[in-house]
Design a protein around this motif. Structure first.
Motif, PDB file in Angstrom:
ATOM      1  N   PRO A 283     -27.258  -2.759 -41.583  1.00 10.66           N
ATOM      2  CA  PRO A 283     -25.977  -2.400 -42.212  1.00 10.66           C
ATOM      3  C   PRO A 283     -24.869  -3.410 -41.931  1.00 10.66           C
ATOM      4  O   PRO A 283     -24.853  -4.076 -40.904  1.00 10.66           O
ATOM      5  CB  PRO A 283     -25.657  -1.040 -41.563  1.00 10.66           C
ATOM      6  N   GLY A 284     -23.932  -3.479 -42.878  1.00 10.63           N
ATOM      7  CA  GLY A 284     -22.747  -4.299 -42.695  1.00 10.63           C
ATOM      8  C   GLY A 284     -22.920  -5.756 -43.052  1.00 10.63           C
ATOM      9  O   GLY A 284     -21.980  -6.542 -42.934  1.00 10.63           O
ATOM     10  N   ARG A 285     -24.114  -6.121 -43.477  1.00 12.00           N
ATOM     11  CA  ARG A 285     -24.373  -7.495 -43.871  1.00 12.00           C
ATOM     12  C   ARG A 285     -24.880  -7.483 -45.312  1.00 12.00           C
ATOM     13  O   ARG A 285     -25.964  -6.975 -45.579  1.00 12.00           O
ATOM     14  CB  ARG A 285     -25.402  -8.155 -42.962  1.00 12.00           C
ATOM     15  N   LEU A 297     -18.828  -4.882 -52.025  1.00 15.00           N
ATOM     16  CA  LEU A 297     -19.753  -5.594 -51.153  1.00 15.00           C
ATOM     17  C   LEU A 297     -19.120  -5.769 -49.774  1.00 15.00           C
ATOM     18  O   LEU A 297     -17.974  -6.220 -49.665  1.00 15.00           O
ATOM     19  CB  LEU A 297     -20.093  -6.962 -51.746  1.00 15.00           C
ATOM     20  N   LEU A 298     -19.863  -5.412 -48.736  1.00 16.57           N
ATOM     21  CA  LEU A 298     -19.392  -5.557 -47.354  1.00 16.57           C
ATOM     22  C   LEU A 298     -20.183  -6.658 -46.656  1.00 16.57           C
ATOM     23  O   LEU A 298     -21.403  -6.767 -46.828  1.00 16.57           O
ATOM     24  CB  LEU A 298     -19.586  -4.258 -46.573  1.00 16.57           C
ATOM     25  N   LEU A 414     -16.945  -8.043 -38.470  1.00 15.26           N
ATOM     26  CA  LEU A 414     -17.820  -6.872 -38.382  1.00 15.26           C
ATOM     27  C   LEU A 414     -17.038  -5.651 -37.901  1.00 15.26           C
ATOM     28  O   LEU A 414     -17.369  -4.521 -38.260  1.00 15.26           O
ATOM     29  CB  LEU A 414     -18.988  -7.154 -37.442  1.00 15.26           C
ATOM     30  N   TYR A 415     -16.002  -5.888 -37.094  1.00 11.31           N
ATOM     31  CA  TYR A 415     -15.178  -4.761 -36.643  1.00 11.31           C
ATOM     32  C   TYR A 415     -14.430  -4.136 -37.825  1.00 11.31           C
ATOM     33  O   TYR A 415     -14.259  -2.916 -37.889  1.00 11.31           O
ATOM     34  CB  TYR A 415     -14.185  -5.214 -35.575  1.00 11.31           C
ATOM     35  N   LEU A 416     -13.978  -4.954 -38.752  1.00  7.49           N
ATOM     36  CA  LEU A 416     -13.319  -4.437 -39.954  1.00  7.49           C
ATOM     37  C   LEU A 416     -14.310  -3.653 -40.804  1.00  7.49           C
ATOM     38  O   LEU A 416     -13.995  -2.562 -41.299  1.00  7.49           O
ATOM     39  CB  LEU A 416     -12.720  -5.593 -40.767  1.00  7.49           C
ATOM     40  N   VAL A 417     -15.508  -4.189 -40.984  1.00 10.78           N
ATOM     41  CA  VAL A 417     -16.545  -3.493 -41.748  1.00 10.78           C
ATOM     42  C   VAL A 417     -16.869  -2.153 -41.090  1.00 10.78           C
ATOM     43  O   VAL A 417     -17.006  -1.124 -41.761  1.00 10.78           O
ATOM     44  CB  VAL A 417     -17.811  -4.366 -41.864  1.00 10.78           C
ATOM     45  N   GLY A 418     -16.977  -2.150 -39.760  1.00 11.54           N
ATOM     46  CA  GLY A 418     -17.252  -0.902 -39.049  1.00 11.54           C
ATOM     47  C   GLY A 418     -16.157   0.122 -39.224  1.00 11.54           C
ATOM     48  O   GLY A 418     -16.413   1.314 -39.420  1.00 11.54           O
ATOM     49  N   TYR A 419     -14.904  -0.335 -39.151  1.00 10.15           N
ATOM     50  CA  TYR A 419     -13.757   0.557 -39.368  1.00 10.15           C
ATOM     51  C   TYR A 419     -13.824   1.172 -40.757  1.00 10.15           C
ATOM     52  O   TYR A 419     -13.629   2.384 -40.932  1.00 10.15           O
ATOM     53  CB  TYR A 419     -12.467  -0.243 -39.179  1.00 10.15           C
ATOM     54  N   PHE A 420     -14.103   0.340 -41.763  1.00  8.95           N
ATOM     55  CA  PHE A 420     -14.187   0.832 -43.142  1.00  8.95           C
ATOM     56  C   PHE A 420     -15.315   1.865 -43.279  1.00  8.95           C
ATOM     57  O   PHE A 420     -15.115   2.938 -43.862  1.00  8.95           O
ATOM     58  CB  PHE A 420     -14.428  -0.338 -44.092  1.00  8.95           C
ATOM     59  N   LEU A 421     -16.486   1.555 -42.751  1.00  4.31           N
ATOM     60  CA  LEU A 421     -17.631   2.472 -42.881  1.00  4.31           C
ATOM     61  C   LEU A 421     -17.379   3.786 -42.144  1.00  4.31           C
ATOM     62  O   LEU A 421     -17.757   4.857 -42.627  1.00  4.31           O
ATOM     63  CB  LEU A 421     -18.895   1.803 -42.357  1.00  4.31           C
ATOM     64  N   LYS A 422     -16.735   3.719 -40.989  1.00  6.23           N
ATOM     65  CA  LYS A 422     -16.461   4.938 -40.223  1.00  6.23           C
ATOM     66  C   LYS A 422     -15.501   5.855 -40.989  1.00  6.23           C
ATOM     67  O   LYS A 422     -15.730   7.076 -41.099  1.00  6.23           O
ATOM     68  CB  LYS A 422     -15.866   4.584 -38.864  1.00  6.23           C
ATOM     69  N   LYS A 423     -14.430   5.290 -41.534  1.00  6.11           N
ATOM     70  CA  LYS A 423     -13.476   6.077 -42.316  1.00  6.11           C
ATOM     71  C   LYS A 423     -14.134   6.611 -43.585  1.00  6.11           C
ATOM     72  O   LYS A 423     -13.893   7.773 -43.973  1.00  6.11           O
ATOM     73  CB  LYS A 423     -12.269   5.208 -42.674  1.00  6.11           C
TER      74      LYS A 423
END
Length: 428
Positions: A283-285, A297-298, A414-423
């Protein structure tokens, strides 16, 4: 107590590379790592993908497989897998409590957060009696907490570029010395695309340790039934992960799996390898998600090499698509330590739109400064705007037919992608 609270006292140690503390922790725990045969995966980019391929195939073969990667996108448990499932939260807390009991958080030589977590992972894999673990290097290699001598089955260096130079050294030669530190005496090493100036560093280390070395070229793209496949030295397999760079990552995984087969891991038949490769996820890539009725696209793309890989994928997509317009909307947040100018040079093209956002809870790059740099790098951008949150930026996008044909990419960290996916996950 939750995991963040338990780990909080160790955050103040920051990044403090060295092996004395982790070896001391492991010794107090009874050296659990000595019971865990493992594959060590280092390099700049591609480590996570290679780990995903290896663990997927080994699990498909029926082995009990542990996998350790970092960072996580949403939840600490993402770092620790057993047979392609996250670690149970109670199990993770249990091993962390065991490490905390012997890891002083108030001493001058207190272990770092990563060392505490890594010690807990070694303990968990030993207690679970895994057949094999796939261990990703956290930072560098030579002094990384994952770097234990035995029983390492083989090492992999996926790629090398100028990343984390503030800690590892200013040039790729300096960085290569740190990455080469994961090589083990007489154990095979598999290397991907290594810059010419860094190759002598690895060759010298290989000679010192008498490592059988394998310099792996990328696989060749192919296809079956309209699906992406690859061919490496006559062996064909499906490619589940997106991007041309997966031709290199997957070839490294295939070569390593064939080496394991020669070492006696005889469940790794060609059919099993093909099935396992088809099931790999990361995930995230280059991950597509639905947001407000639109495909977005993330991708992390947190260094120049990763940005180039993302550019290759996105630019080919829009340039050869009947659906997408040739310009891209970038929603981008980057940490202050990254090489912003190079990332911009790889990604931005005339007519593109750039929406700059912070990376929540991390040391973000200065947004007004990034705005100025973006215009300097690509004066032909159609627009550059600064927003206080990635969701605010996405809401700003017009709901027009023209915009629905413009590719939107959320990237830069990746921290931004994680923040987006969590929200996104919490809103569903």
């Amino acid at each position: 107590m939750d995991i963040n609270t338990l780990l909080e006292p160790y955050k103040t140690a920051g990044v403090n590379l060295g092996l004395e503390r982790i070896h001391g922790l492991l010794a107090k725990l009874g050296n659990p790592q000595a019971k865990v045969p493992y594959i060590h995966v280092g390099g700049t980019n591609g480590k996570g993908s290679v780990c995903a391929y290896l663990s997927s195939v080994l699990t498909e073969a029926g082995y009990k497989v542990g996998r350790y990667t970092s960072p996580h996108l949403i939840d600490w448990r993402e770092r620790v897998w057993l047979d392609n499932h996250f670690i149970d939260n109670r199990d993770l807390m249990a091993v962390l409590q065991q490490v905390k009991a012997i890891a002083k958080a108030d001493s001058a030589d207190r272990p770092t957060l990563f060392e505490v977590f890594t010690a807990a992972v070694w303990l968990y894999f030993a207690q679970a009696e895994v057949d094999i673990a796939v261990m990703e290097v956290g930072l560098g290699g030579r002094l990384d907490a994952t770097n234990v001598p035995e029983p390492c089955l083989l090492s992999i260096i996926t790629s090398l570029s100028r990343e984390h130079w503030q800690v590892l050294g200013p040039t790729v030669v300096h960085i290569a010395r740190e990455k080469a530190g994961i090589l083990k005496a007489a154990r095979p090493v598999f290397l991907g695309q290594i810059p010419a100036e860094a190759q002598p560093v690895f060759r010298e280390r290989i000679a010192e340790l008498h490592c059988p070395d394998h310099w792996i070229d990328p696989a060749m793209a192919s296809g079956k039934n309209g699906q992406p496949w690859a061919n490496w030295q006559g062996f064909e397999y499906p490619l589940a992960l997106l991007g041309d760079f997966q031709l290199q990552n997957s070839a490294l995984a295939i070569a390593a799996l064939q080496e394991l087969q020669q070492q006696g891991w005889d469940k790794l038949t060609p059919e099993i390898i093909q099935r396992g490769m088809a099931k790999a996820t990361w995930p995230g890539r280059l991950q597509w998600v639905d947001y407000n009725g639109q495909k977005i696209l993330l991708d992390g793309a947190h260094n120049p090499a990763a940005a180039q890989a993302l550019a290759n994928y996105t630019h080919h997509l829009v340039d050869h698509s009947d659906h997408y317009l040739p310009t891209i909307t970038w929603v981008m947040g980057m940490l202050s330590t990254k090489e912003h100018d190079q990332i911009f040079r790889h990604l931005l093209r005339p007519g593109d739109r750039l929406l700059l956002v912070p990376v929540p809870d991390h040391d973000s790059g200065d947004l007004p400064g990034l705005e100025r740099l973006a215009w300097q790098t690509m004066p032909e951008l159609s627009e550059v705007k600064v927003f206080d949150d990635c969701f605010t930026a996405l809401e700003n996008l017009e709901k027009t037919e023209e915009h629905s044909k413009k590719l939107t990419v959320l990237c830069g960290s990746l921290y931004l992608v994680g923040y987006f996916l969590k929200k996104l996950q919490s809103s569903q």
